[in-house]
Scaffold this motif. Sequence first.
Motif, PDB file in Angstrom:
ATOM      1  N   UNK A 152     -21.299  16.785  18.811  1.00 26.39           N
ATOM      2  CA  UNK A 152     -20.892  17.517  20.008  1.00 26.39           C
ATOM      3  C   UNK A 152     -19.825  16.732  20.761  1.00 26.39           C
ATOM      4  N   UNK A 153     -19.111  17.488  21.602  1.00 25.59           N
ATOM      5  CA  UNK A 153     -18.156  16.895  22.532  1.00 25.59           C
ATOM      6  C   UNK A 153     -18.406  17.493  23.904  1.00 25.59           C
ATOM      7  N   UNK A 154     -18.384  16.625  24.898  1.00 26.79           N
ATOM      8  CA  UNK A 154     -18.659  17.031  26.270  1.00 26.79           C
ATOM      9  C   UNK A 154     -17.461  16.654  27.123  1.00 26.79           C
ATOM     10  N   UNK A 155     -17.081  17.610  27.992  1.00 22.34           N
ATOM     11  CA  UNK A 155     -15.940  17.387  28.870  1.00 22.34           C
ATOM     12  C   UNK A 155     -16.441  17.211  30.292  1.00 22.34           C
ATOM     13  N   UNK A 156     -16.174  16.047  30.841  1.00 23.57           N
ATOM     14  CA  UNK A 156     -16.366  15.842  32.258  1.00 23.57           C
ATOM     15  C   UNK A 156     -15.049  16.227  32.919  1.00 23.57           C
ATOM     16  N   UNK A 157     -15.062  17.325  33.693  1.00 23.33           N
ATOM     17  CA  UNK A 157     -13.825  17.917  34.186  1.00 23.33           C
ATOM     18  C   UNK A 157     -13.002  16.897  34.970  1.00 23.33           C
ATOM     19  N   UNK A 158     -11.747  16.844  34.636  1.00 22.20           N
ATOM     20  CA  UNK A 158     -10.771  15.944  35.237  1.00 22.20           C
ATOM     21  C   UNK A 158     -11.141  14.476  35.040  1.00 22.20           C
ATOM     22  N   UNK A 159     -11.989  14.216  34.078  1.00 17.46           N
ATOM     23  CA  UNK A 159     -12.393  12.822  33.884  1.00 17.46           C
ATOM     24  C   UNK A 159     -12.187  12.387  32.441  1.00 17.46           C
ATOM     25  N   UNK A 160     -12.962  12.942  31.484  1.00 11.37           N
ATOM     26  CA  UNK A 160     -12.909  12.453  30.118  1.00 11.37           C
ATOM     27  C   UNK A 160     -13.524  13.470  29.177  1.00 11.37           C
ATOM     28  N   UNK A 161     -13.274  13.201  27.857  1.00 10.42           N
ATOM     29  CA  UNK A 161     -13.930  13.929  26.788  1.00 10.42           C
ATOM     30  C   UNK A 161     -14.716  12.898  25.979  1.00 10.42           C
ATOM     31  N   UNK A 162     -16.008  13.145  25.830  1.00 10.01           N
ATOM     32  CA  UNK A 162     -16.876  12.232  25.100  1.00 10.01           C
ATOM     33  C   UNK A 162     -17.451  12.971  23.904  1.00 10.01           C
ATOM     34  N   UNK A 163     -17.236  12.398  22.710  1.00  8.22           N
ATOM     35  CA  UNK A 163     -17.751  12.987  21.488  1.00  8.22           C
ATOM     36  C   UNK A 163     -18.771  12.053  20.855  1.00  8.22           C
ATOM     37  N   UNK A 164     -19.773  12.639  20.203  1.00  3.43           N
ATOM     38  CA  UNK A 164     -20.835  11.890  19.530  1.00  3.43           C
ATOM     39  C   UNK A 164     -20.901  12.329  18.082  1.00  3.43           C
ATOM     40  N   UNK A 165     -21.352  11.421  17.207  1.00  2.84           N
ATOM     41  CA  UNK A 165     -21.458  11.707  15.785  1.00  2.84           C
ATOM     42  C   UNK A 165     -22.655  10.972  15.194  1.00  2.84           C
ATOM     43  N   UNK A 166     -22.909  11.290  13.914  1.00  2.00           N
ATOM     44  CA  UNK A 166     -23.990  10.619  13.206  1.00  2.00           C
ATOM     45  C   UNK A 166     -23.580  10.434  11.762  1.00  2.00           C
TER      46      UNK A 166
ATOM     47  N   UNK B 177     -19.873   2.063  17.795  1.00  2.00           N
ATOM     48  CA  UNK B 177     -21.062   2.821  18.074  1.00  2.00           C
ATOM     49  C   UNK B 177     -21.005   4.222  17.530  1.00  2.00           C
ATOM     50  N   UNK B 178     -21.815   5.078  18.160  1.00  2.00           N
ATOM     51  CA  UNK B 178     -21.924   6.459  17.679  1.00  2.00           C
ATOM     52  C   UNK B 178     -21.316   7.462  18.651  1.00  2.00           C
ATOM     53  N   UNK B 179     -20.582   6.990  19.655  1.00  2.00           N
ATOM     54  CA  UNK B 179     -19.881   7.893  20.556  1.00  2.00           C
ATOM     55  C   UNK B 179     -18.684   7.160  21.146  1.00  2.00           C
ATOM     56  N   UNK B 180     -17.737   7.964  21.612  1.00  2.00           N
ATOM     57  CA  UNK B 180     -16.509   7.392  22.155  1.00  2.00           C
ATOM     58  C   UNK B 180     -15.902   8.402  23.127  1.00  2.00           C
ATOM     59  N   UNK B 181     -15.214   7.895  24.166  1.00  2.00           N
ATOM     60  CA  UNK B 181     -14.648   8.753  25.210  1.00  2.00           C
ATOM     61  C   UNK B 181     -13.143   8.546  25.282  1.00  2.00           C
ATOM     62  N   UNK B 182     -12.470   9.650  25.491  1.00  2.00           N
ATOM     63  CA  UNK B 182     -11.019   9.658  25.678  1.00  2.00           C
ATOM     64  C   UNK B 182     -10.747  10.207  27.064  1.00  2.00           C
TER      65      UNK B 182
END
Length: 758
Positions: free
Chosen positions: A33-47, A83-88
């Motif tokens: 999944x990828x989650x967007x914190x509005x006007x902040x960042x996009x964080x995606x997770x994987x396995x 790790x298993x997640x990263x934010x842009x």
Amino acid sequence: MSQMKLPQAGLVLWMCVMNRVLDTAAAALLITQCVIMQYTSITCSWKTADHHLNISSYTLQINKASCETKHSFISVGVCNTRGSNCSVHPIDSAFHCFCVDLLASTPNGSIHSQPYFFKGVNAVKLSPPEIKDLKPAERRPGCLQVDWRMAEIFPKNEKVYILLQMEYTTHNQTRSQTIQAFSKETLELCDLHPGSKYTVRLRAQDSRAHAHWSLWTSIDTTTAEKAPSAAPRLWRLIQPAEEAGKRRLTLLWKPVSWPEVNGVVLSYSASCRSDLGSSQWTCGTVNASRHSCILTVSDDLCHCSLTATNSAGTSPPAHISIPAHTQAEEPPPPRIISVTPLDDTQIKVEWRAAPNQSESGFVVQWTSVPYIEPTSLHWEHMNETARSFILTGLLPEIPYNLSVVSLHGRQAGSDMSVIAFTREGAPSVGPDVTVLKTSSSGVLLKWDPVPLEKLHGFIHSYTVIYSIHGKEKSVKVEAHVELIHLSELTEGTYNICVMAHTAVGTAAGPCQMVVVGLEDVQVIPILLCALLLCFLILIIPVCLRMRIKQCLCPTVPDPSKSSLSIWSNTKLYQHNLPSTSTMSSILPVDWTTIYQDYVEKDYVPVQVFTSHAPHDSNEPEAKTYDSTSAITFLDPKLSPAQAFHTHLLNQSYTKPDHVIPAGYKEDPQPSSDHLLFDSLFSCKSNEADLCGYIHVSQTYTPVIKTIDTYRTLDLNECPHFLQVLPKDTSTTMVHCSINNESCDTGVSQSHSLQPNKT
């Protein structure tokens, strides 16, 4: 030609194999999944499905893509991680479509994941809302007022998508509701319990991203109190009092349960009143930490009540009736069917209601044995449909007294009790045995049961063990037997003890030494006691007779054993003194005159000195002595004035009542108060009849005329006095010359004669 086609076929085969391997590796790396914190960042997770790939790092690439063709065209950013997640970040807006690529580095090369495509508005996660204030609503005890706001600023057309979820929890009871966030910024939570502590939480969501809620924001508060809506649960324990016609009543209660308590109880008030009179007894205001109260009430029928009070008011009263002392508790108790231990801390009790009775409830009560105090009694109210109850918080190997009481309105019936253990154990002590009677071939034994708290279980049986000369025998009896007769025993001394058995173990009591077959031995103590009693009966009158004889006939002192016994050659004449004429022949005439004139002065001490002239000097030598006694010998060759060498005592004299002309006053009762002097006149003469000794008794008071107070008589005034001067303080013999012949004078004791002032 065929040779050229062989290498090409191998290359194609290798490429197919590598594609298959790469496809397999790409399938093992999956973006979840990828989650967007509005006007902040996009964080995606994987396995990663295969952990044997030895991936050292990950590289995340996010690009904006066309929502229709899903092709990437603008790079948003890249991030690296292990790790298993990263934010842009940052991002300018969530109203885009995005394509995500993930590259994993391994020792064998890089592995690409399958591209992940998503719309930004469907992956938005909002920031948690902020609670500005939470307080009880005015004039509404069951409501709370919540003031809140969102951290972000939304365009007006976006507010319609924002949802707000409220959750409030009290006493492990949770309720929640979801509303449109911007419908109103002040919310009310109603239908709450008064006086209860609540935890209120809020979170927000964009309705287009239904999978993503914001984090919770929580705060605690308490609703406004109101008077308790239910009465406390009341129970009683009746005990006899020391005073006649009184009973000791212990009222027990449990706090009002939640939510009826509607706040925090501050105090309790308990009281009882008699139905036959105006008597009333009260405990006053009882602190909320106490749950019992002791009253001394009469034997009459009483009604007791209890109320609880908080800051908002007082609860309805709880009532209970105390039957009269002569009134039997009715109705009959319920029947306990079974008591089943569940584990070391729990017991389940089951009962059946009494027939033809309409109960309004039951009370299950239990306490450990021995019973310590009323506060150690545990009890629980049950409704009329209850037929079982589980007791908790018990201890193993401890006996508990259980009972079930039926309730009929305010009246409680009688109870039925049983003893139960969660787990039985071995007894800690055995029974004490007592020998009641012995015979020539048997013994009668009795023992007291072991206290229940020391048994740690139920007694199944007893074993009586008796041994003699190393041979041991035993007799086993049932648990209800406490008396046994051992018969057919031989003569001798037996060692007897009793053992108690439970289901788990055994304990033996102290042993007793018992003599069997020697009945004559018991007669000896009886005979000894009888002889001792007879001796006392005989000796007591003898002792009393001697005591009475000693009181009626006291022992008379023997004069021969007194100090006068040293005068072996003396004849004492205490009452038969010579007549006046005889005394006149012995004493000079001027002495009689001196005696008769004593009445002129009273209580005057006199000191008289006598002297004796030595043989080798013509001048008399006077020495002064204070003597308490003197012995003078009479020489018949001397003149009467020289014959009596007398030492007069230096002491005070009592004036006599009258003067006897003869010069003596006789006192019928000899007394030391009238003692003037005690002298012994003696003579040694072959011509006169005065061959004995004359003793002037203490009972005769000569009258002496005092020449002067505390004056020493001159030798010229008393030429007839001769003083014997001893050489030491011991017994002295003084020699004097009479007509050129010697005579001896013995002085038993000599002292310095000094005037004694009274």
